[in-house]
Design an enzyme around this catalytic site. Structure first.
Site, short mmCIF file in Angstrom:
data_model
loop_
_atom_site.label_atom_id
_atom_site.label_comp_id
_atom_site.label_asym_id
_atom_site.label_seq_id
_atom_site.Cartn_x
_atom_site.Cartn_y
_atom_site.Cartn_z
N ASP A 337 -2.38 -48.95 27.21
CA ASP A 337 -2.50 -47.67 27.90
C ASP A 337 -1.16 -46.94 27.83
O ASP A 337 -0.11 -47.55 28.00
CB ASP A 337 -2.88 -47.96 29.36
N GLU A 366 -2.51 -45.84 23.09
CA GLU A 366 -2.42 -44.39 23.19
C GLU A 366 -1.00 -43.98 22.80
O GLU A 366 -0.04 -44.34 23.48
CB GLU A 366 -2.69 -43.94 24.63
#
Ligand code: CA
Length: 658
Positions: A337, A366
């Site tokens: 993340d 990400e």
């Protein structure tokens, strides 16, 4: 084993914390045997530290307080020479004359309800039957992966899932479950039937936001980490008994492995749920987090703090935590993340060490942050730096929004819903963000240059848990389109994802038009928004069968899974089409080692039918209306020779030459 120089090397920024000693041993936390338990924490600024042992995970029942002794490199240690199994524990440290709260240790591997106390367990007691025989499926190349992103609770909670253990790890491990009409599989059986290679579970470590003693009262995705090395208790049948959540999560991993499906964990090392009061911050104030110029917690995560992966003891923590999940739980990959918060050096160290113990581990994240970070962009694992990442992929938001429109502008459409001038963004996705002589990089929606060094650097997708699901995005942005047209748009969008190079990624339920009733950010919405309604599978069997067939085609044909940027540049040729909103490309199957000598893929993202000329005689694999020609169950779909092709509005066609 960690090597000292790896922790110290690199361009980490100078900070007051750089003078702190570094402990390189791998025994932080608890080392348990029936004869003795050794407790060790790192708290270099503490003047005193104590261990508190309890008989239970909550309430009073303090058994004993044990002072800890200062040891080497900032550690404090104590050894208890009796069997502490099934006891619970906390620590307190005294810094500048003030005692901290009672806290758990970040390295804790088992906890009681809501993670209030650590628990002493014998990990041998947490293994399911035949755990030693559990084997992960083999992944030859990262681009072979077709990932299915799923929240544990969403999968099983709805009555239509026909699953007994609703919202639990054990519910997702159930087999033989059916939709209410009794005709179609749900849960694990559905995922197996769909043919994906990996399931990516939304956060399944111990997070903060759901009360484990009453999980029905709240819902959360779980991006608020409390204990990185412990499974979440609200997904366990008994959150009070520390071994249960561990056993049941392992049983889930085992159940998927038995079906040949790998498990990827969504990990959120970029911030902690608590800031001043987190266990990290109470043990070593400030150390584990970045600060802004004013000395306050910086906030690149928009969650109140951001961790400092460039500091040796957080780098060490991340690495040991990830190694632990692979070794203890047999995890097959990680999704990071806000990976753009972490520094490149840490990510590459992690990748090297994880690949040593699991050569086919799948790593992606990400490549962005949710705010500014004090660590320079050049040092962080951002999308723009993807080519510097060693065997780690990043999500292609270029393709995602190229297909369906910006996630930030709700009314914006994309190529698959009729927006003009999106061709180059789609072509950029087809070539997995790699260099290609026929892509005009100036015309791509976000990036203006290729950022991937290989297709293994790119996750190709059009939606995930964040933002509107594809169905809702189309309903909002293409509201004037008919329901039938929107289903064609959905088919085209998923066709583009599954015929693009790179790692394929699907959000659970998209294969049968899952909706979140228009809710954009459902991170804490009730189950009525988030739970997967499996009756949709019965309503959309055609779409489900189509997606299944696309996955099957991709898995059978290596031409869709090229392994190098060089192969992509050489084997893919875009046609010079004159109709705006259409794209066609040929893949040299022979050069790619495919049984098809040539493959032609055509997309029509316009509301009108289009006709494209073909050279030579082709056989159709997928019909012009986004449909598989033959029965999806049959191994060899039927074919029909064509020498020019009509492609219907919002559709994909795939043709081939033997
Ligand atoms: Ca929890």
């Amino acid at each position: 084993m960690l090597i000292l120089t790896q922790l110290f090397s690199g361009k980490a920024q100078k900070s007051p914390f750089s003078k702190y000693p570094v402990y390189t041993g791998t025994d932080l936390g608890i080392s348990y045997t029936p004869q003795r338990s050794v407790f060790k924490i790192w708290a270099p600024t503490a003047r005193a530290a104590e261990l508190r042992l309890y008989h239970s995970g909550t309430g009073q029942h303090l058994a004993v307080t044990v002072p800890m002794v200062k040891s080497k490199n900032g550690t404090w240690v104590t050894t208890v020479f009796t069997d502490q199994k099934n006891k619970f524990y906390t620590f307190r440290v005294n810094i500048n004359g003030t005692w901290s709260d009672e806290i758990t240790d970040p390295y804790v591997k088992a906890v009681g309800v809501n993670g209030k106390r650590g628990a002493v367990v014998d990990m041998k007691d947490t293994n399911p039957l035949n755990w030693e025989k559990d084997r992960s499926p083999v992944l030859k190349n990262p681009a072979d992966a077709v990932i299915y992103e799923l929240h544990v609770r969403d999968a099983s909670l709805h009555n239509s899932a026909g699953i007994k253990h609703k919202g639990k790890f054990s519910g997702l491990a159930e087999t033989g479950t059916l939709t209410p009409d009794g005709n179609r599989s749900t849960g694990l059986d559905h995922i197996k039937d769909l043919g994906v290679t990996h399931v990516h579970l939304l956060p399944s470590y111990d997070y903060n936001s759901v009360d484990e003693s009453n999980p029905e009262a709240g819902y959360n995705w779980g991006y608020d980490p409390l204990h990185y090395n412990v499974p979440e208790g609200s997904y366990a049948s008994n959150p009070y008994e520390p071994t249960v959540r561990i056993l049941e999560f392992k049983q889930l991993v085992q159940a998927f492995h038995q079906q040949g499906i790998g498990i990827i964990m969504d990990v959120v090392y970029n911030h902690t749920a608590l800031t001043e009061k987190s266990n990290f911050n109470q043990l070593v104030p400030g150390y584990y987090y970045r600060q802004d110029k004013g000395g306050k917690f910086s906030n690149a995560t928009a969650c109140g703090n951001e961790t400092a992966s460039e500091r040796p003891m957080f780098r060490k923590f991340m690495l040991e935590s990830l190694l632990y999940w692979v070794n203890e739980y047999h995890i097959d990959g990680f999704r990071f993340d806000l990976m753009g918060v972490h520094d490149i050096e840490t990510m590459n160290l992690i990748s090297r060490e994880l690949h040593k113990i699991k050569p086919d581990i799948l790593l992606y994240g990400e490549g962005w942050t949710a705010g500014a970070s004090p660590l320079p962009d050049s040092l962080r694992a951002l999308k723009a730096n993807a080519a510097k990442l060693d065997r780690i992929a990043v999500f292609s938001d270029d393709l995602r929004d190229g297909i369906k429109g910006s996630v930030f502008e709700h009314a914006d459409r994309g190529f698959a819903s009729g927006k003009p001038a999106m061709e180059e963004s789609i072509k950029f996705g087809v070539v997995a963000s790699c260099p290609h002589p026929q892509v005009d990089y100036k015309k791509i929606n976000y990036s203006k240059a290729p950022w991937a060094a290989s297709p293994a650097n790119t996750v190709s997708y059009c939606e995930c848990h964040d933002n509107h699901v594809l169905f809702d995005k189309l309903a909002i942005s293409a509201s004037t389109a008919t329901v039938i047209e929107r289903e064609q748009m959905q088919r085209l969008a998923l066709s583009i994802v599954l015929t693009s190079q790179g790692i394929s990624f699907l959000h659970a339920g998209t294969e049968f038009m899952r909706s979140k009733k228009g809710v954009e950010n459902s991170y804490n919405s009730p189950d009525s928004i988030n739970a997967i309604d499996w009756t949709l599978k019965s309503l959309h069997p055609g779409l489900n069968g189509y997606v299944k067939e696309l996955i099957s085609m991709r898995k059978k044909h290596p031409a869709f899974r090229l392994q190098t940027a060089d192969a992509i540049a050489r084997f893919i040729r875009f046609s010079a089409l004159t109709i705006p909103g259409t794209i066609a490309f040929e893949i040299d199957g022979k050069a790619a080692g495919d049984e098809w000598s040539k493959i032609m893929v055509c997309y029509n993202g316009t509301p009108a039918d289009a006709e494209i000329p073909l050279t030579g005689k082709w056989e159709k694999y997928i019909h012009e209306n986004n449909r598989v020609i033959a029965d999806p169950q049959s191994d060899v779909p039927g074919s029909k020779e064509v020498n020019k092709l009509k492609i219907a509005s919002y559709s994909c066609s795939v043709l081939y030459q033997q």
